[in-house]
Design a protein around this motif. Structure first.
Motif, mmCIF file in Angstrom:
data_model
loop_
_atom_site.group_PDB
_atom_site.id
_atom_site.type_symbol
_atom_site.label_atom_id
_atom_site.label_comp_id
_atom_site.label_asym_id
_atom_site.label_seq_id
_atom_site.Cartn_x
_atom_site.Cartn_y
_atom_site.Cartn_z
ATOM 1 N N LEU A 20 0.499 -1.426 0.013
ATOM 2 C CA LEU A 20 -0.031 -0.372 0.133
ATOM 3 C C LEU A 20 0.559 1.176 0.196
ATOM 4 C CD1 LEU A 20 -3.156 1.559 0.215
ATOM 5 C CD2 LEU A 20 -2.669 1.460 2.381
ATOM 6 N N VAL A 21 0.698 1.732 -0.993
ATOM 7 C CA VAL A 21 1.519 3.434 -0.877
ATOM 8 C C VAL A 21 0.363 4.284 -1.033
ATOM 9 C CG1 VAL A 21 2.669 5.333 -1.979
ATOM 10 C CG2 VAL A 21 2.730 2.582 -2.672
ATOM 11 N N LEU A 22 0.557 5.433 0.430
ATOM 12 C CA LEU A 22 -0.265 6.323 0.760
ATOM 13 C C LEU A 22 0.630 8.180 0.534
ATOM 14 C CD1 LEU A 22 -1.106 5.602 4.409
ATOM 15 C CD2 LEU A 22 -2.206 4.797 2.202
ATOM 16 N N ASN A 23 -0.295 7.988 0.317
ATOM 17 C CA ASN A 23 0.208 9.687 -0.728
ATOM 18 C C ASN A 23 0.998 9.652 -1.718
ATOM 19 O OD1 ASN A 23 -0.307 12.584 -1.688
ATOM 20 N ND2 ASN A 23 1.634 12.941 0.522
ATOM 21 N N ALA A 24 0.114 8.347 -2.791
ATOM 22 C CA ALA A 24 1.400 7.945 -3.333
ATOM 23 C C ALA A 24 1.397 9.251 -4.909
ATOM 24 C CB ALA A 24 0.984 7.232 -5.138
ATOM 25 N N GLN A 25 2.960 9.061 -4.716
ATOM 26 C CA GLN A 25 3.520 10.211 -6.164
ATOM 27 C C GLN A 25 4.292 9.731 -7.524
ATOM 28 O OE1 GLN A 25 2.827 13.487 -5.428
ATOM 29 N NE2 GLN A 25 2.125 12.775 -3.549
ATOM 30 N N ALA A 26 3.737 10.262 -8.787
ATOM 31 C CA ALA A 26 4.224 9.054 -9.563
ATOM 32 C C ALA A 26 5.632 9.804 -10.300
ATOM 33 C CB ALA A 26 3.411 10.003 -11.303
ATOM 34 N N HIS A 27 6.170 8.187 -10.689
ATOM 35 C CA HIS A 27 8.173 8.129 -10.678
ATOM 36 C C HIS A 27 8.063 6.735 -10.982
ATOM 37 C CE1 HIS A 27 11.984 8.141 -9.427
ATOM 38 N NE2 HIS A 27 12.283 8.965 -9.096
ATOM 39 N N PRO A 28 9.352 6.836 -11.702
ATOM 40 C CA PRO A 28 9.071 5.338 -12.645
ATOM 41 C C PRO A 28 9.534 3.834 -11.994
ATOM 42 C CG PRO A 28 10.147 7.120 -13.716
ATOM 43 C CD PRO A 28 9.849 7.846 -12.647
ATOM 44 N N LEU A 29 10.198 4.048 -10.270
ATOM 45 C CA LEU A 29 10.554 3.231 -9.291
ATOM 46 C C LEU A 29 9.163 2.992 -8.934
ATOM 47 C CD1 LEU A 29 13.376 5.283 -7.815
ATOM 48 C CD2 LEU A 29 13.082 3.053 -9.100
ATOM 49 N N LEU A 30 8.052 3.839 -8.786
ATOM 50 C CA LEU A 30 6.866 3.165 -8.016
ATOM 51 C C LEU A 30 6.626 2.617 -9.071
ATOM 52 C CD1 LEU A 30 4.752 3.375 -6.337
ATOM 53 C CD2 LEU A 30 3.717 4.951 -7.763
ATOM 54 N N ASN A 31 6.405 2.709 -10.581
ATOM 55 C CA ASN A 31 6.142 1.590 -12.023
ATOM 56 C C ASN A 31 6.415 -0.292 -11.485
ATOM 57 O OD1 ASN A 31 5.479 4.663 -12.710
ATOM 58 N ND2 ASN A 31 4.830 3.114 -14.339
ATOM 59 N N ASP A 32 7.981 0.096 -10.850
ATOM 60 C CA ASP A 32 8.014 -0.888 -11.260
ATOM 61 C C ASP A 32 7.946 -1.707 -9.862
ATOM 62 O OD1 ASP A 32 9.748 -0.408 -13.251
ATOM 63 O OD2 ASP A 32 11.993 0.744 -12.015
ATOM 64 N N ILE A 33 7.552 -0.899 -8.483
ATOM 65 C CA ILE A 33 7.183 -1.731 -7.551
ATOM 66 C C ILE A 33 6.415 -2.491 -7.585
ATOM 67 C CG2 ILE A 33 6.407 -1.281 -5.055
ATOM 68 C CD1 ILE A 33 8.723 1.574 -4.693
ATOM 69 N N CYS A 34 5.469 -1.505 -8.025
ATOM 70 C CA CYS A 34 3.753 -1.702 -8.888
ATOM 71 C C CYS A 34 3.714 -3.164 -9.626
ATOM 72 C CB CYS A 34 2.625 -1.229 -9.277
ATOM 73 S SG CYS A 34 2.577 -0.187 -7.968
ATOM 74 N N LYS A 35 4.926 -3.426 -10.405
ATOM 75 C CA LYS A 35 5.507 -5.269 -11.145
ATOM 76 C C LYS A 35 5.325 -5.872 -10.361
ATOM 77 C CE LYS A 35 6.227 -1.976 -15.561
ATOM 78 N NZ LYS A 35 6.995 -1.380 -16.472
ATOM 79 N N GLU A 36 6.291 -5.280 -9.758
ATOM 80 C CA GLU A 36 7.112 -6.624 -8.918
ATOM 81 C C GLU A 36 6.041 -7.034 -7.315
ATOM 82 O OE1 GLU A 36 10.211 -4.998 -7.433
ATOM 83 O OE2 GLU A 36 10.908 -4.556 -9.788
#
Length: 334
Positions: A20-36
């Motif tokens: 869970l990410v609270l106050n999520a902010q867009a970043h390529p690294l977040l895409n990686d986290i969500c993929k994994e």
């Protein structure tokens, strides 16, 4: 390196985790986290940030309505301390036993204080510093203070504010008092009529006062980027619900309702913690374009903010109605 990059970069081995990410902010690294991750839920209620997440291909929710528990919860702190503490309390409640909460914050935005708060909540923390930021974490254990969590959650909820009698909540602009700029603006408004817009309406202070005093207003559009503020505004204007339309929009970048007889506006001039004059200019330009010919805009701003040139470029006439208490009220006609 920003705090958000530090937060995302230091997350390892999410492949078997519910995140869970609270106050999520867009970043390529977040895409990686969500993929994994086994599953990844992103919470965000501020429209520009939601738009950025969508543009990066990520899905989000404004509020969390699931009873799901999580192995890992990431938090990017808000500007408001009470709001952030309530997120921390919620996160600890939603962690599985031995689950982990991780936060990152710039040192000059209160990182040390938040780490101390997390230690009080969880019992112990680990931390490190880099690039003038601090990253810190805690494991949910028997040391978790559920009593403190309940207190912090209560402090962060919508609540009646005695000073103005409206519903508000920590994290919203001037949440616990009527800000002086809005009060000065209200003192300069004529009795309004027809259809109008409260641009950057917050929890609805201006709208509620206008609806209470101007019976000839037949429609008012509340435009606000923060969904949590609109939720409060809906309650505050419930007595006039037939006249009220709520619009969750990024007023600096998205089309606004048009053909307005009038617009009132107390525009923001910060993006996050940073001063951003261009943000106010973009909102004002959109507000002017939303007027019908002959329509009026009433604007409050800090006296030093250079908005007159923007108004002059988009309107037939402008005049400063008053300067007082560090603010100015400007009226313009399209």
């Amino acid at each position: 390196m920003s705090a958000i990059e530090l937060l995302y970069r230091n997350i390892r081995d999410t492949s078997t985790k519910n995140v869970l990410v609270l106050n999520a902010q867009a970043h390529p690294l977040l895409n990686d986290i969500c993929k994994e991750a086994a599953s990844c839920l992103l919470q965000q209620s501020f429209k520009p940030s939601c738009n950025a997440l969508s543009s990066s291909g990520l899905r989000w929710v404004t509020t969390i309505s699931t009873d799901q528990h999580f192995d890992l919860i990431l938090i990017h702190p808000a500007k408001n301390r009470q709001q952030t503490l309530s997120w921390m309390a919620y996160a600890m409640q939603r962690l599985v036993d031995d689950g982990k909460i991780v936060m990152a914050c710039a040192n000059n935005h209160g990182a040390k204080g938040y780490e101390t708060a997390l230690k009080n909540l969880a019992g112990t923390t680990t931390s490190s510093s880099k690039s003038k930021c601090r990253i810190f974490s805690a494991i949910k254990s028997a040391a978790f203070s559920s009593e403190l969590a309940v207190q912090w959650l209560g402090n962060g909820k919508p609540q009646g504010v005695a000073s103005h009698g409206l519903i508000s909540r920590p994290g919203l602009f001037s949440w616990d008092r009527a800000d002086p700029g809005s009060q000065l603006l209200l003192s300069q408004l004529p009795e309004l009529s027809g259809s109008g817009m409260d641009l950057c309406s917050g929890y609805g202070l201006l709208s509620e006062r206008i609806l209470h005093s101007s019976e000839r207003v037949n429609a008012i559009h509340l435009v606000e980027a923060e969904q949590l503020a609109l939720d409060c505004a809906a309650e505050n204007c419930e007595a006039w619900s037939a006249k009220v339309s709520l619009h969750w929009l990024d007023a600096a970048a998205e089309p606004l309702p048009g053909n307005m007889d009038w617009v009132v506006c107390n525009p923001p001039f910060h993006t996050g913690q940073e001063r951003d004059i261009e943000l106010g200019r973009k909102i004002i330009i959109n507000g002017c374009r939303a007027l019908k010919p002959g329509g009026e805009i009433y604007l409050v701003a800090n006296r030093k903010l250079p908005y007159e040139s923007v108004l002059q470029s988009n309107l037939k006439k402008i005049q400063t109605l008053i300067e007082a208490e560090g603010f100015k009220i400007i009226r313009g006609v399209r």
